[in-house]
Design an enzyme around this catalytic site. Structure first.
Site, mmCIF file in Angstrom:
data_model
loop_
_atom_site.group_PDB
_atom_site.id
_atom_site.type_symbol
_atom_site.label_atom_id
_atom_site.label_comp_id
_atom_site.label_asym_id
_atom_site.label_seq_id
_atom_site.Cartn_x
_atom_site.Cartn_y
_atom_site.Cartn_z
ATOM 1 N N HIS A 1 0.831 -1.194 0.000
ATOM 2 C CA HIS A 1 0.000 0.000 0.000
ATOM 3 C C HIS A 1 0.871 1.252 0.000
ATOM 4 O O HIS A 1 2.077 1.177 0.247
ATOM 5 C CB HIS A 1 -0.968 0.010 1.210
ATOM 6 C CG HIS A 1 -0.293 0.106 2.539
ATOM 7 N ND1 HIS A 1 -0.135 -0.957 3.392
ATOM 8 C CD2 HIS A 1 0.270 1.162 3.180
ATOM 9 C CE1 HIS A 1 0.484 -0.586 4.488
ATOM 10 N NE2 HIS A 1 0.759 0.705 4.390
HETATM 11 P P1 TYD Z 1 -1.756 -2.822 7.528
HETATM 12 O O1 TYD Z 1 -1.266 -1.408 7.619
HETATM 13 O O2 TYD Z 1 -2.523 -3.206 6.318
HETATM 14 O O3 TYD Z 1 -0.500 -3.819 7.702
HETATM 15 P P2 TYD Z 1 0.685 -4.192 6.658
HETATM 16 O O4 TYD Z 1 0.787 -3.081 5.677
HETATM 17 O O5 TYD Z 1 1.914 -4.326 7.502
HETATM 18 O O6 TYD Z 1 0.351 -5.491 6.031
HETATM 19 O O7 TYD Z 1 -2.578 -3.141 8.838
HETATM 20 C C1 TYD Z 1 -3.129 -4.429 9.100
HETATM 21 C C2 TYD Z 1 -4.424 -4.263 9.870
HETATM 22 O O8 TYD Z 1 -4.171 -3.604 11.121
HETATM 23 C C3 TYD Z 1 -5.450 -3.430 9.139
HETATM 24 O O9 TYD Z 1 -6.718 -4.051 9.326
HETATM 25 C C4 TYD Z 1 -5.470 -2.105 9.845
HETATM 26 C C5 TYD Z 1 -4.970 -2.432 11.239
HETATM 27 N N1 TYD Z 1 -4.169 -1.323 11.808
HETATM 28 C C6 TYD Z 1 -4.716 -0.525 12.789
HETATM 29 O O10 TYD Z 1 -5.885 -0.688 13.199
HETATM 30 N N2 TYD Z 1 -3.952 0.478 13.314
HETATM 31 C C7 TYD Z 1 -2.689 0.712 12.905
HETATM 32 O O11 TYD Z 1 -2.015 1.650 13.416
HETATM 33 C C8 TYD Z 1 -2.136 -0.100 11.857
HETATM 34 C C9 TYD Z 1 -0.749 0.119 11.339
HETATM 35 C C10 TYD Z 1 -2.916 -1.128 11.339
#
Ligand code: TYD
Length: 140
Positions: free
Chosen positions: A49
């Site tokens: 992302h």
């Molecule tokens: P995501 O940012 O998509 O993780 P990555 O990019 O490392 O794969 O986050 C995974 C899940 O966690 C998503 O459902 C959103 C949640 N999340 C929060 O609720 N708060 C946060 O600060 C972060 C970073 C993620």
């Protein structure tokens, strides 16, 4: 793209390692949120992302991992394997994190509270967003 690493202020000694970072001083933003990624199974790739406004510093505080950054035109890869070293990831940068070593912990310092609306989770949408942003810097 070239990825510059930053050396955070630190005290490394025979008693261990201490690293510190202050918002607005060591990182160019106020730190509103801290999160960390750990226990990533072998072979797993995360991220996929970009953010519209969020600024972040990524620091692998234990172990190592690789980070791929993509500004829509070129890509760069960096190996994070030193707890005093971090990379800045600004808005409009696609990121993927992978090759986490066993026990690796990736710490993230973030400029904003969590906001799902700030995410761009589709690569084609990201490329379109970048093209639009080139012509219109009021895009949000
Ligand atoms: P995501 O940012 O998509 O993780 P990555 O990019 O490392 O794969 O986050 C995974 C899940 O966690 C998503 O459902 C959103 C949640 N999340 C929060 O609720 N708060 C946060 O600060 C972060 C970073 C993620």
């Amino acid at each position: 793209m070239e990825i510059e690493t930053k050396q955070f202020r630190h005290h490394y000694s025979e008693w261990g390692k201490l690293v510190f970072a202050e918002g607005n001083h060591d990182v160019p933003f106020e730190i509103k949120r801290v999160y960390y990624i750990c226990d990533v199974p072998n072979g797993v790739r995360r991220g996929f992302h970009a953010h519209k406004h969020l600024e972040q510093y990524l620091i692998c505080v234990h172990g190592e991992c690789k980070v791929l950054l993509d500004d829509g035109e070129s890509k760069g890869i960096v190996l994070l394997n030193d707890p005093k070293e971090g990379i800045y990831v600004g808005p409009g940068i696609w990121r993927e994190m992978y090759d986490f070593s066993e026990g690796a912990v990736l710490l993230v310092l973030a400029s904003m509270y969590y906001d799902e609306n700030d995410y761009i989770r589709n690569y084609n949408t990201f490329l379109k967003y970048k093209k639009g942003a080139e012509h219109d810097n009021t895009i949000c």
